[in-house]
Design a protein around this motif. Sequence first.
Motif, PDB file in Angstrom:
ATOM      1  N   PRO A   6       0.486 -51.332  10.375  1.00 58.88           N
ATOM      2  CA  PRO A   6       1.563 -52.008  11.131  1.00 58.88           C
ATOM      3  C   PRO A   6       2.957 -51.545  10.727  1.00 58.88           C
ATOM      4  CG  PRO A   6      -0.070 -53.598  10.355  1.00 58.88           C
ATOM      5  CD  PRO A   6      -0.403 -52.298   9.704  1.00 58.88           C
ATOM      6  N   ARG A   7       3.139 -51.184   9.443  1.00 58.51           N
ATOM      7  CA  ARG A   7       4.460 -50.707   8.999  1.00 58.51           C
ATOM      8  C   ARG A   7       4.809 -49.384   9.671  1.00 58.51           C
ATOM      9  NH1 ARG A   7       3.355 -50.356   2.803  1.00 58.51           N
ATOM     10  NH2 ARG A   7       1.451 -49.483   3.697  1.00 58.51           N
ATOM     11  N   LEU A   8       3.807 -48.515   9.832  1.00 56.29           N
ATOM     12  CA  LEU A   8       4.053 -47.243  10.497  1.00 56.29           C
ATOM     13  C   LEU A   8       4.335 -47.467  11.975  1.00 56.29           C
ATOM     14  CD1 LEU A   8       4.146 -44.185  10.522  1.00 56.29           C
ATOM     15  CD2 LEU A   8       1.663 -44.155  10.759  1.00 56.29           C
ATOM     16  N   ARG A   9       3.584 -48.367  12.591  1.00 53.10           N
ATOM     17  CA  ARG A   9       3.825 -48.649  14.013  1.00 53.10           C
ATOM     18  C   ARG A   9       5.235 -49.181  14.228  1.00 53.10           C
ATOM     19  NH1 ARG A   9      -1.369 -51.181  13.959  1.00 53.10           N
ATOM     20  NH2 ARG A   9      -0.378 -53.203  14.287  1.00 53.10           N
ATOM     21  N   ALA A  10       5.727 -49.972  13.287  1.00 46.24           N
ATOM     22  CA  ALA A  10       7.091 -50.503  13.419  1.00 46.24           C
ATOM     23  C   ALA A  10       8.121 -49.385  13.338  1.00 46.24           C
ATOM     24  CB  ALA A  10       7.346 -51.541  12.325  1.00 46.24           C
ATOM     25  N   GLN A  11       7.878 -48.385  12.481  1.00 45.55           N
ATOM     26  CA  GLN A  11       8.831 -47.289  12.360  1.00 45.55           C
ATOM     27  C   GLN A  11       8.759 -46.336  13.553  1.00 45.55           C
ATOM     28  OE1 GLN A  11       8.711 -45.361   8.527  1.00 45.55           O
ATOM     29  NE2 GLN A  11       8.612 -47.296   7.417  1.00 45.55           N
ATOM     30  N   LEU A  12       7.591 -46.277  14.218  1.00 46.74           N
ATOM     31  CA  LEU A  12       7.439 -45.409  15.385  1.00 46.74           C
ATOM     32  C   LEU A  12       7.822 -46.114  16.686  1.00 46.74           C
ATOM     33  CD1 LEU A  12       4.037 -43.624  14.610  1.00 46.74           C
ATOM     34  CD2 LEU A  12       6.341 -42.810  14.152  1.00 46.74           C
ATOM     35  N   ALA A  13       8.061 -47.422  16.620  1.00 50.72           N
ATOM     36  CA  ALA A  13       8.307 -48.204  17.834  1.00 50.72           C
ATOM     37  C   ALA A  13       9.470 -47.687  18.682  1.00 50.72           C
ATOM     38  CB  ALA A  13       8.543 -49.676  17.459  1.00 50.72           C
ATOM     39  N   VAL A  92      12.750 -40.899  16.100  1.00 47.56           N
ATOM     40  CA  VAL A  92      12.316 -41.616  14.898  1.00 47.56           C
ATOM     41  C   VAL A  92      13.131 -41.183  13.685  1.00 47.56           C
ATOM     42  CG1 VAL A  92      10.382 -41.977  13.319  1.00 47.56           C
ATOM     43  CG2 VAL A  92       9.997 -42.021  15.781  1.00 47.56           C
ATOM     44  N   SER A  93      13.335 -39.873  13.515  1.00 42.32           N
ATOM     45  CA  SER A  93      14.049 -39.395  12.331  1.00 42.32           C
ATOM     46  C   SER A  93      15.506 -39.848  12.342  1.00 42.32           C
ATOM     47  CB  SER A  93      13.956 -37.873  12.238  1.00 42.32           C
ATOM     48  OG  SER A  93      14.562 -37.265  13.370  1.00 42.32           O
ATOM     49  N   THR A  94      16.145 -39.846  13.517  1.00 44.58           N
ATOM     50  CA  THR A  94      17.545 -40.265  13.587  1.00 44.58           C
ATOM     51  C   THR A  94      17.700 -41.734  13.210  1.00 44.58           C
ATOM     52  OG1 THR A  94      18.021 -38.640  15.310  1.00 44.58           O
ATOM     53  CG2 THR A  94      19.546 -40.476  15.092  1.00 44.58           C
ATOM     54  N   ILE A  95      16.876 -42.573  13.795  1.00 49.82           N
ATOM     55  CA  ILE A  95      16.970 -44.017  13.507  1.00 49.82           C
ATOM     56  C   ILE A  95      16.592 -44.295  12.053  1.00 49.82           C
ATOM     57  CG2 ILE A  95      15.974 -46.259  14.073  1.00 49.82           C
ATOM     58  CD1 ILE A  95      15.780 -45.334  16.958  1.00 49.82           C
ATOM     59  N   LEU A  96      15.562 -43.604  11.561  1.00 49.36           N
ATOM     60  CA  LEU A  96      15.132 -43.829  10.179  1.00 49.36           C
ATOM     61  C   LEU A  96      16.218 -43.407   9.195  1.00 49.36           C
ATOM     62  CD1 LEU A  96      12.849 -44.800   8.376  1.00 49.36           C
ATOM     63  CD2 LEU A  96      11.894 -42.489   8.417  1.00 49.36           C
ATOM     64  N   ALA A 126      10.466 -34.182   6.945  1.00 51.98           N
ATOM     65  CA  ALA A 126       9.020 -33.962   6.791  1.00 51.98           C
ATOM     66  C   ALA A 126       8.197 -34.776   7.775  1.00 51.98           C
ATOM     67  CB  ALA A 126       8.596 -34.300   5.359  1.00 51.98           C
ATOM     68  N   ILE A 127       8.814 -35.773   8.434  1.00 54.21           N
ATOM     69  CA  ILE A 127       8.040 -36.513   9.421  1.00 54.21           C
ATOM     70  C   ILE A 127       7.932 -35.735  10.722  1.00 54.21           C
ATOM     71  CG2 ILE A 127       8.810 -38.676   8.413  1.00 54.21           C
ATOM     72  CD1 ILE A 127      10.548 -39.133  10.846  1.00 54.21           C
ATOM     73  N   GLU A 128       8.695 -34.633  10.858  1.00 56.67           N
ATOM     74  CA  GLU A 128       8.600 -33.835  12.083  1.00 56.67           C
ATOM     75  C   GLU A 128       7.201 -33.269  12.286  1.00 56.67           C
ATOM     76  OE1 GLU A 128      10.534 -29.829  14.098  1.00 56.67           O
ATOM     77  OE2 GLU A 128      11.595 -30.876  12.511  1.00 56.67           O
ATOM     78  N   PRO A 129       6.591 -32.589  11.272  1.00 59.31           N
ATOM     79  CA  PRO A 129       5.211 -32.130  11.496  1.00 59.31           C
ATOM     80  C   PRO A 129       4.234 -33.279  11.702  1.00 59.31           C
ATOM     81  CG  PRO A 129       5.892 -31.740   9.222  1.00 59.31           C
ATOM     82  CD  PRO A 129       7.109 -32.106   9.988  1.00 59.31           C
ATOM     83  N   TYR A 130       4.535 -34.434  11.127  1.00 65.76           N
ATOM     84  CA  TYR A 130       3.659 -35.594  11.351  1.00 65.76           C
ATOM     85  C   TYR A 130       3.643 -35.963  12.828  1.00 65.76           C
ATOM     86  CZ  TYR A 130       1.523 -40.176  10.547  1.00 65.76           C
ATOM     87  OH  TYR A 130       0.680 -41.255  10.568  1.00 65.76           O
ATOM     88  N   LEU A 131       4.817 -35.933  13.469  1.00 68.60           N
ATOM     89  CA  LEU A 131       4.911 -36.359  14.860  1.00 68.60           C
ATOM     90  C   LEU A 131       4.648 -35.225  15.842  1.00 68.60           C
ATOM     91  CD1 LEU A 131       8.012 -38.679  14.513  1.00 68.60           C
ATOM     92  CD2 LEU A 131       5.740 -39.399  15.186  1.00 68.60           C
ATOM     93  N   THR A 306       6.675 -39.865   3.045  1.00 69.45           N
ATOM     94  CA  THR A 306       8.030 -40.272   3.421  1.00 69.45           C
ATOM     95  C   THR A 306       8.026 -41.673   4.023  1.00 69.45           C
ATOM     96  OG1 THR A 306       8.752 -38.006   3.809  1.00 69.45           O
ATOM     97  CG2 THR A 306       9.984 -39.737   4.917  1.00 69.45           C
ATOM     98  N   PHE A 307       7.089 -41.931   4.924  1.00 63.32           N
ATOM     99  CA  PHE A 307       7.008 -43.269   5.517  1.00 63.32           C
ATOM    100  C   PHE A 307       6.765 -44.328   4.445  1.00 63.32           C
ATOM    101  CE2 PHE A 307       5.857 -41.063   9.620  1.00 63.32           C
ATOM    102  CZ  PHE A 307       6.973 -41.481  10.299  1.00 63.32           C
ATOM    103  N   GLU A 308       5.902 -44.004   3.464  1.00 58.92           N
ATOM    104  CA  GLU A 308       5.649 -44.949   2.374  1.00 58.92           C
ATOM    105  C   GLU A 308       6.928 -45.221   1.589  1.00 58.92           C
ATOM    106  OE1 GLU A 308       3.066 -46.622   1.357  1.00 58.92           O
ATOM    107  OE2 GLU A 308       1.240 -45.693   2.161  1.00 58.92           O
TER     108      GLU A 308
END
Length: 775
Positions: A6-13, A92-96, A126-131, A306-308
Amino acid sequence: MRPSDPRLRAQLAPARRQLAGIAAAGLGTGVLVIAQAGAVAGLIVASLDHGDARWWGAGVATWGVVVAGLLALRGLVSGFGDRMAARAAAVVSTILRHRLVAASVERRDGEATGERAVLITRGVAAIEPYLTRYLPALVLAVLLPPLTLVAIASQDLLSAVIVLATLPLVPVFGALVGLATRDRAEQQWRAMSALSGHFVDVVRGLPTLVAHRRARAQSGRIAEITDRYRVATLRTLRIAFASSAVLELVATLSVALVAVTIGVRLASGSVGLHTALVVLLLAPEAYWPLRRVGAEFHAAAEGAATFEAADRLLEAGPETVDRPAPAGASLVLTDLSVTYPGRTHPSLRLSVAGIPAHGVTAISGPSGCGKSTLLAAIAGLVPAEGEITADGLPVGGPAWQADIAWLPQQPQFVAGTIADNLRLAVPTATDAELWDALRQVALEVRVDALPERLDTPLGEDGATLSAGERARLALARVVLADRPWVLLDEPTAHLDELTERIIVDTVHELGRRSAVVVVAHKPALVAIADHRIELTAPARVPVPIPVADRGPRPAVAPAAAAAASPAEPTTGLLRPARGFLGSTVIGALASASGVALTATAGWLIVQASTRPAVLTLLVAIVGVRTFGLARPVLRYVERLRSHDAALQLLARRRVEVYDALVPLVPARLGRRRGDLLSAVVDDVDAVVDRELRVRMPVRQLALVGVLAVLVAGVLLPAAGLVVLVYLAVAGPGAFLLARHGARRAERRLVRLRSELSTAVVESIQVADELRMWQA
């Protein structure tokens, strides 16, 4: 962090629309893959003139047009999915980044500047390759295997049963990938954080190191920490690549089992050629998305870390009081105690003290008794036990800080002009008000003599001005703010007598209209105080660490903790150049094995349609097994060798960059710490990445292309000519097109990445100032 967390879903929302586009592209790709398999099978049957040359009433030309159309449509759908993934990563990266910078400013937890900066810059990158890679692969892995399985079952039930029985093996090994690489990714993050934090600290003190001739000694330290990063990364990659090789091996052997089974049944006449071709073309598509998820997981492991780390930073802290002191009310400090994280002895113990609402209160005492800590606790910049009350009510939080004018012992300045730094306290202040504040601290004449006066840019750490002038500029900001509470931490430290006298007079004047609390060593400051708080060094009583605090280490640990762990010795088995050369040959052999596997499986099916003797098919069966085993093994060796060579080259380049900085200190450096952090971490990574992801694949393409042309030319000269023309046009054409499109963007990206790193580092360094001035 799992994709379903759920924490990841909130960051991807924030990227819901883009993620929906990725899912739609994945579904469209699945449908097109099935349609493409049927069209290719129809084309082959028609071209072989097998039984009925016009299968379904369509000839070779018709099927060729259909295949070309499906391939073009699949390319468009894939491009749409890639575009949606890139947009999702950008959103996602900009908002994060905005949230992480805000959290870093609002909550100071003792983490080093470099470590927090690398999380916000490189970590978020580093979240770019994740997405863009892992998440689309995950969507495809959810959608394509069930669709493919249904399509295979509609053609041949036995083949569908084989696929269904072997398909679950791939997710099982995928789960093992996640379990095995999770902790390794955190170790990799700690090593990178230690490198970044150490480098920022070294650059910050580079003038001092150069003055004492200790700058060169840091080269070995940077090399040691970089090698620790290499070792931690290789630990992650060794497991990830091995697990990926096992995934590929399971998938390849499963496809080979389907190919051999359908080939033998085709030879016996129990299935038709078109059915066999469709099954053979669809079977790899059932396993390929799951293999890709396993292969991409290690690339996305850093993004997951990074998300963690971001989630830990963004977690809401305990609720605190948000109340200012009532006008005219005095402060009462009761049982105040401060123990910094990682320490067992309190830095401050104060039973009771009062601070009147007017006049100058001096805090004095021996060094180490906690004078600066007391001032920071009053300002709410450090967590403290005990009570700070006014009129019997607790005070604290942003509402309390909005009433405080703050001057630390080493004032920080934001990037900008003199006017920008003064207006940090009062954004609406006019030029006349700025000049009046400068006049009160005797800085008006000096600023007026500067070429651009108030619009003169301040260098990093205010280097445009002298130490005394910086102290008076910071005090002018306090004067301009005109707030009811003024907290000053040794404002006359290390200043000449004239500057000290000016500041003492200004403090005395401030005490007439505000409550001034000043940490004082100099007799001149103590002499003007109306009240005094005398501190004594706290007794060294160990503070027990709560059991709840002994949890797992964070993904981005302090640099000191990472540096304390012994470094694994450097293997030195490979020189980078030799490693890349050997990896190129091994990678070319792995790709050639994949081509040979497809060719052998196709030959097996086509020959089986002529119903030859079973012994004739054994040659192809042995070939399928050999190439199926060779491809994952060779790919594993190639990946491990090439990444080891790249990381060794990375360590050498980072030391070379640092050594190039030393002769430029202090006059010719001309760059800010954040800019240098970007250069030594991200830009050097990009240079090494060119060897691994650009030059080596191009060389592998050349080797595999030459081999394919030779083999095709021996079998059929016309086919060899077609392959040669295709490779000569499509290979360089695609490469040059991508290079042309990326060159301009990459140059701009390097500049913007440097500006981002500079802004992030400076924002974190001046976080206390930004908090206290509500900026």
